[in-house]
Design a protein around this motif. Sequence first.
Motif, PDB file in Angstrom:
ATOM      1  N   ARG A 284      41.221  26.956  64.467  1.00  0.00           N
ATOM      2  CA  ARG A 284      41.353  25.565  64.053  1.00  0.00           C
ATOM      3  C   ARG A 284      41.333  25.424  62.534  1.00  0.00           C
ATOM      4  N   VAL A 285      40.447  26.171  61.855  1.00  0.00           N
ATOM      5  CA  VAL A 285      40.356  26.076  60.398  1.00  0.00           C
ATOM      6  C   VAL A 285      41.675  26.514  59.762  1.00  0.00           C
ATOM      7  N   VAL A 286      42.233  27.623  60.239  1.00  0.00           N
ATOM      8  CA  VAL A 286      43.508  28.099  59.682  1.00  0.00           C
ATOM      9  C   VAL A 286      44.623  27.094  59.970  1.00  0.00           C
ATOM     10  N   GLN A 287      44.683  26.610  61.197  1.00  0.00           N
ATOM     11  CA  GLN A 287      45.748  25.678  61.581  1.00  0.00           C
ATOM     12  C   GLN A 287      45.688  24.392  60.762  1.00  0.00           C
ATOM     13  N   GLU A 288      44.501  23.797  60.660  1.00  0.00           N
ATOM     14  CA  GLU A 288      44.364  22.528  59.933  1.00  0.00           C
ATOM     15  C   GLU A 288      44.635  22.719  58.448  1.00  0.00           C
ATOM     16  N   SER A 289      44.193  23.844  57.885  1.00  0.00           N
ATOM     17  CA  SER A 289      44.400  24.096  56.459  1.00  0.00           C
ATOM     18  C   SER A 289      45.884  24.253  56.142  1.00  0.00           C
ATOM     19  N   LEU A 290      46.600  25.006  56.966  1.00  0.00           N
ATOM     20  CA  LEU A 290      48.041  25.180  56.738  1.00  0.00           C
ATOM     21  C   LEU A 290      48.783  23.854  56.913  1.00  0.00           C
ATOM     22  N   THR A 291      48.359  23.056  57.874  1.00  0.00           N
ATOM     23  CA  THR A 291      48.976  21.736  58.061  1.00  0.00           C
ATOM     24  C   THR A 291      48.771  20.861  56.828  1.00  0.00           C
TER      25      THR A 291
END
Length: 378
Positions: A284-291
């Motif tokens: 989730r942290v990686v996904q939200e940060s890239l978004t």
Amino acid sequence: MEIRRRLTEFMLGALMVTAVVLTAVAVGTSWGGWYWLFGAAIGLCLTAIALARRRKPFVAATFGLVMAMAAVVIARLAGFPREPGPAGILALAVLVGMVVRRSSYSKVVAVTAGALTVVLMAFVAGQPLGGEVNVVAALNALGLAGALATGLALRLADRTRKETEERVRRDERLALARELHDMAAHHLTGLVVQTQSARILARKRPGELDESLDAIENAGSDALTAIRRVVGLLRDDTDPFARPVPEQVRELVQRFELHGPPVRLDVPEEVGPWAPEVAGAVQRVVQESLTNIARHAPRASEVDVTVRQDDAGVHVRIADDGPPPGRPPRRGGYGLIGMRERVEALGGTLRAGPRDGSGWLVDATLPVADLMPAIDSG
């Protein structure tokens, strides 16, 4: 955030001191002698009180208003230029505005009454000398009215933001409840039905009982897996049980690079046994940060994504080099609230903010020692 707050306080202090100096020069030029000294002393005292307001804003505001009232009386009796001057008005506006924004309604009413008293006293003290002094009273009225309006507007904005954050958290919990119902309820219902069937078989066809117990065991395992999956997902669509975390991160990066800048990816080929909650949080942290980078940093030329594990836990770091143009970067919004809540619920920490120089940094640490998946004893 701390650097920004200190910079704001420094600029505010510099503005107030500048107002003190300019007022002293103007009074010294027009009145001559040492008439400027009293106003400068009052202005510096009120400036010091305003800069020290954060610990006890109501006490600071009360002290400042009392000092302003005393200054009005002393200036009137001694024949000094009328008070509060521009620097004092600015300091009082800061004090009053902060109380209106952050304190209880009873304290807001008290400070508002004090501010109106200062305005009234300045107006009455200026009456005998005509229009020149009325300008001072008018400036006091405008400054304190502006402080009240600004404080109320910021109070409303703070309340709206808090309500929105609470709604985001509530939606997160509701989503989790829906996931629990959709993914686990039917497993548990089947388990109950099969248990009831097993009791009937135990009385009528004992030979078929072992097969029924095997089905119950499988249904129980499926239910346990579903519940643990929901805890790990926390409303994500990607299943941390389906594929290893490094593979999930690589897929997220590949999708991001289709429309974003290149990514320098540093993840291990394999990771140790992580609890599903940790796996879901990392994803989730990686996904939200890239978004957030795709949405808020269109000029980023490079992104770094690092996932590693050591004795302290799992470390996730996402950084870019391009803040958006215009106003200072502010990324994440309520997605950042969800990330932080997820990480802190697992006993971890998350830091997100501007990098030194340019860009944005998200840095999360998650413990793993206390969240290892339980091993079924059979």
